[in-house]
Design a protein around this motif. Structure first.
Motif, PDB file in Angstrom:
ATOM      1  N   LEU A 215       0.867  -1.182   0.000  1.00  0.00           N
ATOM      2  CA  LEU A 215       0.000   0.000   0.000  1.00  0.00           C
ATOM      3  C   LEU A 215       0.896   1.222   0.000  1.00  0.00           C
ATOM      4  O   LEU A 215       1.890   1.217   0.713  1.00  0.00           O
ATOM      5  CB  LEU A 215      -0.903   0.021   1.231  1.00  0.00           C
ATOM      6  CG  LEU A 215      -2.062  -0.970   1.275  1.00  0.00           C
ATOM      7  CD1 LEU A 215      -2.889  -0.740   2.531  1.00  0.00           C
ATOM      8  CD2 LEU A 215      -2.948  -0.878   0.041  1.00  0.00           C
TER       9      LEU A 215
ATOM     10  N   ARG B 157      -5.056  -0.753  11.794  1.00  0.00           N
ATOM     11  CA  ARG B 157      -3.695  -1.149  11.430  1.00  0.00           C
ATOM     12  C   ARG B 157      -2.889  -1.554  12.661  1.00  0.00           C
ATOM     13  O   ARG B 157      -3.216  -1.171  13.786  1.00  0.00           O
ATOM     14  CB  ARG B 157      -2.989  -0.019  10.668  1.00  0.00           C
ATOM     15  CG  ARG B 157      -2.933   1.304  11.398  1.00  0.00           C
ATOM     16  CD  ARG B 157      -2.414   2.433  10.486  1.00  0.00           C
ATOM     17  NE  ARG B 157      -2.409   3.699  11.205  1.00  0.00           N
ATOM     18  CZ  ARG B 157      -2.182   4.882  10.649  1.00  0.00           C
ATOM     19  NH1 ARG B 157      -1.927   4.977   9.364  1.00  0.00           N
ATOM     20  NH2 ARG B 157      -2.191   5.981  11.369  1.00  0.00           N
TER      21      ARG B 157
ATOM     22  N   THR C 217      -8.766  10.584   1.200  1.00  0.00           N
ATOM     23  CA  THR C 217      -8.401   9.316   0.543  1.00  0.00           C
ATOM     24  C   THR C 217      -7.304   9.543  -0.500  1.00  0.00           C
ATOM     25  O   THR C 217      -6.539   8.632  -0.799  1.00  0.00           O
ATOM     26  CB  THR C 217      -9.625   8.626  -0.111  1.00  0.00           C
ATOM     27  OG1 THR C 217     -10.365   9.606  -0.827  1.00  0.00           O
ATOM     28  CG2 THR C 217     -10.491   7.947   0.920  1.00  0.00           C
TER      29      THR C 217
ATOM     30  N   TYR D  10      -6.208  18.927   8.801  1.00  0.00           N
ATOM     31  CA  TYR D  10      -5.514  17.636   8.864  1.00  0.00           C
ATOM     32  C   TYR D  10      -4.058  17.867   8.427  1.00  0.00           C
ATOM     33  O   TYR D  10      -3.640  17.419   7.378  1.00  0.00           O
ATOM     34  CB  TYR D  10      -6.242  16.693   7.905  1.00  0.00           C
ATOM     35  CG  TYR D  10      -5.927  15.216   7.948  1.00  0.00           C
ATOM     36  CD1 TYR D  10      -4.859  14.686   8.667  1.00  0.00           C
ATOM     37  CD2 TYR D  10      -6.732  14.324   7.232  1.00  0.00           C
ATOM     38  CE1 TYR D  10      -4.612  13.323   8.663  1.00  0.00           C
ATOM     39  CE2 TYR D  10      -6.491  12.964   7.223  1.00  0.00           C
ATOM     40  CZ  TYR D  10      -5.427  12.477   7.944  1.00  0.00           C
ATOM     41  OH  TYR D  10      -5.191  11.118   7.928  1.00  0.00           O
TER      42      TYR D  10
ATOM     43  N   PRO E 271      -7.939  -3.405   6.225  1.00  0.00           N
ATOM     44  CA  PRO E 271      -9.153  -2.662   5.845  1.00  0.00           C
ATOM     45  C   PRO E 271     -10.438  -3.422   6.194  1.00  0.00           C
ATOM     46  O   PRO E 271     -11.399  -2.805   6.656  1.00  0.00           O
ATOM     47  CB  PRO E 271      -9.027  -2.522   4.325  1.00  0.00           C
ATOM     48  CG  PRO E 271      -7.583  -2.716   4.029  1.00  0.00           C
ATOM     49  CD  PRO E 271      -7.063  -3.645   5.085  1.00  0.00           C
TER      50      PRO E 271
HETATM   51  N1  UDP Z   1      -7.217   4.704   3.724  1.00  0.00           N
HETATM   52  C1  UDP Z   1      -7.949   3.583   3.431  1.00  0.00           C
HETATM   53  N2  UDP Z   1      -7.325   2.358   3.437  1.00  0.00           N
HETATM   54  C2  UDP Z   1      -6.013   2.221   3.758  1.00  0.00           C
HETATM   55  C3  UDP Z   1      -5.262   3.361   4.055  1.00  0.00           C
HETATM   56  C4  UDP Z   1      -5.896   4.603   4.050  1.00  0.00           C
HETATM   57  O1  UDP Z   1      -9.149   3.676   3.176  1.00  0.00           O
HETATM   58  O2  UDP Z   1      -5.507   1.082   3.760  1.00  0.00           O
HETATM   59  C5  UDP Z   1      -7.910   6.016   3.699  1.00  0.00           C
HETATM   60  C6  UDP Z   1      -8.634   6.298   5.020  1.00  0.00           C
HETATM   61  O3  UDP Z   1      -9.795   7.048   4.748  1.00  0.00           O
HETATM   62  C7  UDP Z   1      -7.598   7.110   5.756  1.00  0.00           C
HETATM   63  C8  UDP Z   1      -7.006   7.955   4.648  1.00  0.00           C
HETATM   64  O4  UDP Z   1      -6.979   7.072   3.521  1.00  0.00           O
HETATM   65  O5  UDP Z   1      -8.179   7.903   6.784  1.00  0.00           O
HETATM   66  C9  UDP Z   1      -5.631   8.516   4.903  1.00  0.00           C
HETATM   67  O6  UDP Z   1      -4.755   7.477   5.298  1.00  0.00           O
HETATM   68  P1  UDP Z   1      -3.373   7.777   6.029  1.00  0.00           P
HETATM   69  O7  UDP Z   1      -2.611   6.508   6.130  1.00  0.00           O
HETATM   70  O8  UDP Z   1      -2.714   8.926   5.350  1.00  0.00           O
HETATM   71  O9  UDP Z   1      -3.870   8.253   7.475  1.00  0.00           O
HETATM   72  P2  UDP Z   1      -3.075   8.635   8.834  1.00  0.00           P
HETATM   73  O10 UDP Z   1      -1.752   7.928   8.809  1.00  0.00           O
HETATM   74  O11 UDP Z   1      -2.991  10.135   8.840  1.00  0.00           O
HETATM   75  O12 UDP Z   1      -4.009   8.113   9.891  1.00  0.00           O
END
Ligand code: UDP
Length: 365
Positions: free
Chosen positions: A80, A277, A158, A346, A270
């Motif tokens: 990813l 995570r 996203t 954000y 997901p």
């Molecule tokens: N997202 C998702 N699936 C993933 C990773 C991210 O749907 O496997 C989407 C989800 O809406 C998330 C956004 O992308 O809030 C941003 O992800 P990021 O990893 O940048 O978030 P952070 O690390 O700031 O929590």
């Protein structure tokens, strides 16, 4: 801001901090396993800004680090952001090849396309792939993280994790990616280590500050300096227009008696479990330990006093509400708002460093 004001202007700064430690959400510390853990969730510094990287380099050495994330999709762990290798790992070879060619023809090798843009592109093959990635990577993760479907949140959110038309399996593609060699707390400690800076921990703004009639009062007396506020703006104004909503995380750490738990720093889930995570901190900061420390992130609604406000939930409605609070803030000439909470944005770490540098420049103009 404190560092700039002290070191560049030689003015006195009092940092008032509600928590019992410095560093905000970047705070890290060694746990019982001797592993450096990020207490408020994984923070990976990545930036294209030389200015930001140079600025921070005055306070820390760096450990070069490229963040890699795997997504657990139907039991297979794929890179990813979803890239051409992820495609090959999940689809039969001939179909993967056809989709890859199509995508490259349409968008160009190496491009990074937001999922919401792919969804309505009009080409049936690409829409088939987009629909698959949407359902397997974005839909359920976003439902967990935000309590909303991807179409109902700001498209910029996203778009942070695009579809990548190359075999680059790094989570970020910024020019500078690194971790402070002895952690963020140490780096920020050095920023604050200045004779003009005093620190007041365990103190909430409402214990020392009062804003009324266009004037700022500090511990009972009128205050004539600048007030840089980085907390929640709705809280500062007594929730006069109601609460600005945030998502929070229930952060659950686990210490395991094993050398390694997973093959990447972060594995996203997901579609399975209630957490989004798992991060294994040893990947971020190598540690001479036979144990390992994990963090599972369980998203939830922010409730004041119960958990931390991590992610602003911006919609047209909440933006309008924020504008209302900004109007109130404008009554106070010496009030400066900086940060995720005060600006209801954000911000990534590099964004906020740059913003602070700019605000400081404006302040001295
Ligand atoms: N997202 C998702 N699936 C993933 C990773 C991210 O749907 O496997 C989407 C989800 O809406 C998330 C956004 O992308 O809030 C941003 O992800 P990021 O990893 O940048 O978030 P952070 O690390 O700031 O929590």
């Amino acid at each position: 801001m404190a560092e700039r004001i002290a070191s560049q202007l030689g003015e006195k700064v009092l940092v008032v901090e509600r928590r019992n430690h410095i560093g905000g959400n970047c705070y890290d510390e060694r746990d019982d396993n001797g592993i450096l853990v990020h207490r408020y969730g994984p923070h990976i510094l990545h930036t294209d800004s030389e200015e930001v990287f140079e600025y921070l380099s005055a306070f820390t050495g760096w450990r070069e680090y490229q963040h890699r994330v795997l997504g657990s999709i139907d039991g297979t762990r794929v890179p990813l952001p979803f890239n051409l290798d992820s495609l090959r790992m999940l689809f039969p070879p001939s179909l993967a090849e056809r989709l890859e060619e199509k995508m490259i023809e349409e968008y160009g090798f190496g491009s990074r396309v937001p999922i919401m843009e792919l969804m309505g592109c009009g080409d049936p093959d690409i829409e088939f792939l987009a629909d698959y990635v949407y359902r397997k990577v974005f839909l359920n993760y976003t439902m967990k993280q935000w309590g909303l479907e991807p179409g109902d949140i700001d498209p910029g959110v996203t778009a942070r994790v695009p579809i990548v038309l190359s075999r680059d399996d790094r989570y970020f593609n910024d020019r500078y990616q690194a971790l402070p060699v002895d952690g963020y707390t140490a780096m920020i400690g050095r920023m604050l280590d200045h004779p003009c800076i005093k620190l007041m921990l365990n103190t909430s703004h409402d214990e020392v500050l009062e804003l009324r009639d266009g004037r700022i009062h500090f511990m009972g007396s009128e205050f004539r300096g600048k007030l840089i506020f980085t907390g929640k703006i709705d809280e500062l104004f007594g929730y006069r227009y109601g609460e600005l909503p945030y998502r929070s995380l229930d952060l659950r750490f686990e210490s395991l008696d094993m050398e390694w738990f997973q093959e990447a720093a972060t594995v996203n889930y997901p579609n399975d479990y209630d957490f989004t995570r798992i991060t294994e901190f040893k990947h971020l900061h190598p540690a001479d330990s036979r144990r390992t420390t994990l963090l599972r992130e369980y998203p939830c609604r922010h409730v004041e006093g119960e958990n931390e406000p991590f992610y602003p939930v911006f919609t047209d409605e909440t933006r309008a509400k924020y504008e209302g609070y900004l109007e109130l803030a404008r009554e106070f000439e010496d009030l400066i708002l900086v940060g995720r909470l005060a600006e209801y944005r954000y911000y990534d770490m590099d964004d906020i460093v740059l913003r602070a540098l700019r605000v400081f420049e404006e302040m001295i103009d």
